[in-house]
Design a protein around this motif. Sequence first.
Motif, PDB file in Angstrom:
ATOM      1  N   ARG A 163      45.815  44.842  38.675  1.00  0.00           N
ATOM      2  CA  ARG A 163      45.862  45.362  40.048  1.00  0.00           C
ATOM      3  C   ARG A 163      44.566  45.069  40.806  1.00  0.00           C
ATOM      4  N   LEU A 164      43.468  44.903  40.101  1.00  0.00           N
ATOM      5  CA  LEU A 164      42.217  44.482  40.740  1.00  0.00           C
ATOM      6  C   LEU A 164      42.142  42.962  40.821  1.00  0.00           C
ATOM      7  N   LEU A 165      42.656  42.294  39.803  1.00  0.00           N
ATOM      8  CA  LEU A 165      42.612  40.823  39.778  1.00  0.00           C
ATOM      9  C   LEU A 165      43.630  40.181  40.716  1.00  0.00           C
ATOM     10  N   GLY A 166      44.786  40.804  40.860  1.00  0.00           N
ATOM     11  CA  GLY A 166      45.874  40.218  41.641  1.00  0.00           C
ATOM     12  C   GLY A 166      45.472  39.739  43.018  1.00  0.00           C
ATOM     13  N   PRO A 167      44.856  40.586  43.855  1.00  0.00           N
ATOM     14  CA  PRO A 167      44.454  40.127  45.188  1.00  0.00           C
ATOM     15  C   PRO A 167      43.452  38.970  45.149  1.00  0.00           C
ATOM     16  N   LEU A 168      42.585  38.978  44.146  1.00  0.00           N
ATOM     17  CA  LEU A 168      41.621  37.880  44.017  1.00  0.00           C
ATOM     18  C   LEU A 168      42.324  36.582  43.650  1.00  0.00           C
ATOM     19  N   LEU A 169      43.257  36.673  42.715  1.00  0.00           N
ATOM     20  CA  LEU A 169      43.971  35.471  42.271  1.00  0.00           C
ATOM     21  C   LEU A 169      44.827  34.889  43.390  1.00  0.00           C
ATOM     22  N   ALA A 170      45.279  35.756  44.287  1.00  0.00           N
ATOM     23  CA  ALA A 170      46.087  35.293  45.417  1.00  0.00           C
ATOM     24  C   ALA A 170      45.249  34.592  46.478  1.00  0.00           C
ATOM     25  N   VAL A 227      38.357  29.248  38.560  1.00  0.00           N
ATOM     26  CA  VAL A 227      37.543  28.193  37.970  1.00  0.00           C
ATOM     27  C   VAL A 227      37.536  28.427  36.466  1.00  0.00           C
ATOM     28  N   SER A 228      37.710  27.380  35.691  1.00  0.00           N
ATOM     29  CA  SER A 228      37.677  27.559  34.243  1.00  0.00           C
ATOM     30  C   SER A 228      36.247  27.862  33.797  1.00  0.00           C
ATOM     31  N   LEU A 229      36.131  28.559  32.685  1.00  0.00           N
ATOM     32  CA  LEU A 229      34.815  28.859  32.148  1.00  0.00           C
ATOM     33  C   LEU A 229      34.058  27.566  31.856  1.00  0.00           C
ATOM     34  N   ARG A 230      34.750  26.579  31.338  1.00  0.00           N
ATOM     35  CA  ARG A 230      34.117  25.283  31.052  1.00  0.00           C
ATOM     36  C   ARG A 230      33.522  24.675  32.322  1.00  0.00           C
ATOM     37  N   GLN A 231      34.276  24.695  33.415  1.00  0.00           N
ATOM     38  CA  GLN A 231      33.793  24.138  34.674  1.00  0.00           C
ATOM     39  C   GLN A 231      32.590  24.931  35.195  1.00  0.00           C
ATOM     40  N   ALA A 232      32.671  26.251  35.143  1.00  0.00           N
ATOM     41  CA  ALA A 232      31.567  27.083  35.630  1.00  0.00           C
ATOM     42  C   ALA A 232      30.301  26.854  34.803  1.00  0.00           C
ATOM     43  N   THR A 282      33.891  35.292  46.861  1.00  0.00           N
ATOM     44  CA  THR A 282      34.108  35.575  45.446  1.00  0.00           C
ATOM     45  C   THR A 282      34.479  34.293  44.708  1.00  0.00           C
ATOM     46  N   VAL A 283      33.895  34.127  43.519  1.00  0.00           N
ATOM     47  CA  VAL A 283      34.294  33.053  42.614  1.00  0.00           C
ATOM     48  C   VAL A 283      34.871  33.723  41.370  1.00  0.00           C
ATOM     49  N   VAL A 284      36.103  33.380  41.037  1.00  0.00           N
ATOM     50  CA  VAL A 284      36.775  33.947  39.866  1.00  0.00           C
ATOM     51  C   VAL A 284      36.737  32.908  38.741  1.00  0.00           C
ATOM     52  N   VAL A 285      36.253  33.347  37.579  1.00  0.00           N
ATOM     53  CA  VAL A 285      36.155  32.477  36.410  1.00  0.00           C
ATOM     54  C   VAL A 285      37.092  33.018  35.337  1.00  0.00           C
ATOM     55  N   GLY A 286      37.931  32.157  34.805  1.00  0.00           N
ATOM     56  CA  GLY A 286      38.854  32.540  33.746  1.00  0.00           C
ATOM     57  C   GLY A 286      38.479  31.904  32.427  1.00  0.00           C
ATOM     58  N   LEU A 291      30.527  36.960  41.509  1.00  0.00           N
ATOM     59  CA  LEU A 291      31.035  36.217  40.351  1.00  0.00           C
ATOM     60  C   LEU A 291      31.893  37.178  39.535  1.00  0.00           C
ATOM     61  N   VAL A 292      33.167  36.854  39.384  1.00  0.00           N
ATOM     62  CA  VAL A 292      34.107  37.721  38.679  1.00  0.00           C
ATOM     63  C   VAL A 292      34.685  36.962  37.495  1.00  0.00           C
ATOM     64  N   PHE A 293      34.486  37.522  36.310  1.00  0.00           N
ATOM     65  CA  PHE A 293      35.127  36.990  35.109  1.00  0.00           C
ATOM     66  C   PHE A 293      36.432  37.758  34.944  1.00  0.00           C
ATOM     67  N   GLY A 294      37.544  37.080  35.169  1.00  0.00           N
ATOM     68  CA  GLY A 294      38.848  37.688  34.980  1.00  0.00           C
ATOM     69  C   GLY A 294      39.256  37.532  33.530  1.00  0.00           C
ATOM     70  N   VAL A 295      39.480  38.634  32.850  1.00  0.00           N
ATOM     71  CA  VAL A 295      39.870  38.586  31.442  1.00  0.00           C
ATOM     72  C   VAL A 295      41.241  39.235  31.291  1.00  0.00           C
ATOM     73  N   LEU A 296      42.145  38.498  30.704  1.00  0.00           N
ATOM     74  CA  LEU A 296      43.532  38.954  30.583  1.00  0.00           C
ATOM     75  C   LEU A 296      43.763  39.607  29.225  1.00  0.00           C
ATOM     76  N   VAL A 297      43.258  40.818  29.103  1.00  0.00           N
ATOM     77  CA  VAL A 297      43.433  41.607  27.882  1.00  0.00           C
ATOM     78  C   VAL A 297      43.736  43.043  28.275  1.00  0.00           C
ATOM     79  N   ALA A 298      44.225  43.817  27.324  1.00  0.00           N
ATOM     80  CA  ALA A 298      44.551  45.223  27.565  1.00  0.00           C
ATOM     81  C   ALA A 298      43.276  46.034  27.781  1.00  0.00           C
ATOM     82  N   PRO A 299      43.340  47.047  28.606  1.00  0.00           N
ATOM     83  CA  PRO A 299      42.163  47.889  28.861  1.00  0.00           C
ATOM     84  C   PRO A 299      41.588  48.525  27.595  1.00  0.00           C
ATOM     85  N   GLN A 300      42.435  48.765  26.599  1.00  0.00           N
ATOM     86  CA  GLN A 300      41.986  49.386  25.360  1.00  0.00           C
ATOM     87  C   GLN A 300      41.016  48.499  24.580  1.00  0.00           C
TER      88      GLN A 300
END
Length: 165
Positions: A21-28, A33-38, A55-59, A97-106
Motif C-alpha cells: 500500500r506504500l509501494l503501490g503509488p510509487l510503482l505507478a 531501477v534494478s539493484l544492479r543498475q543502481a 523519488t528513485v525506487v530500487v528493487g 531513495l526507496v528500496f522496495g522489498v517484496l516480503v511479508a512484514p513479519q
Amino acid sequence: MREMSGTSWRGRGSSIVFDKRLLGPLLASCPVVSLRQALAWVPAWPSAPPQSGSTVVVGGLETVLETMPAADAEAFVRKRIRALINEFQQQWDQCGLVFGVLVAPQRFKVTVQGEVLFVTRDHDEIRLSATVWNGSASDDLFELTFKDPATGQQVRGGFHVPHRS
C-alpha cells in the motif's frame, strides 16, 4: 522508534519499504531501477535521476538478503548499499531513495533497542538498520506507518532515515 506517516519520506533520505500500500503509488509513478543498475551508478554517477520525480525506487535488495549467508549479506549491505546511499545523497540531495522489498512484514523485527533486523527464510537475522544506516542513524530512524482502512489501526510499512551522515 518514532513513527512517520504521510508521504514526506518519498522526497529525501533513504527508505526500505515492504508494504504494497506504500509501494503501490510509487510503482505507478516511478520506474523501478534494478539493484544492479543502481550499484553501477556509484563509480560512474549519472548527471540526473532516471526520471524527473523526487523519488528513485530500487528493487532487488531482498534477493541479496535471501540468497547470501547472513554474514555475507551484512558485509555486502554495509559496503555496497551504504556507499550507494551516501553517493545518492551527495548527487541528488532533493530526491528520496526507496528500496522496495517484496516480503511479508513479519520478516522485519524491531528489537527493544530499536534495531531493525531482517529475518531470512532460514531464520537467520541480518542487522539491517546497523548495516544500511550504520547504526548511528538509530535516533533518526523512523517507522513508516499508515492507517489501515479495514481495521483503523496504524500499520508498519517500512523504515526511513531522512538523511544519513
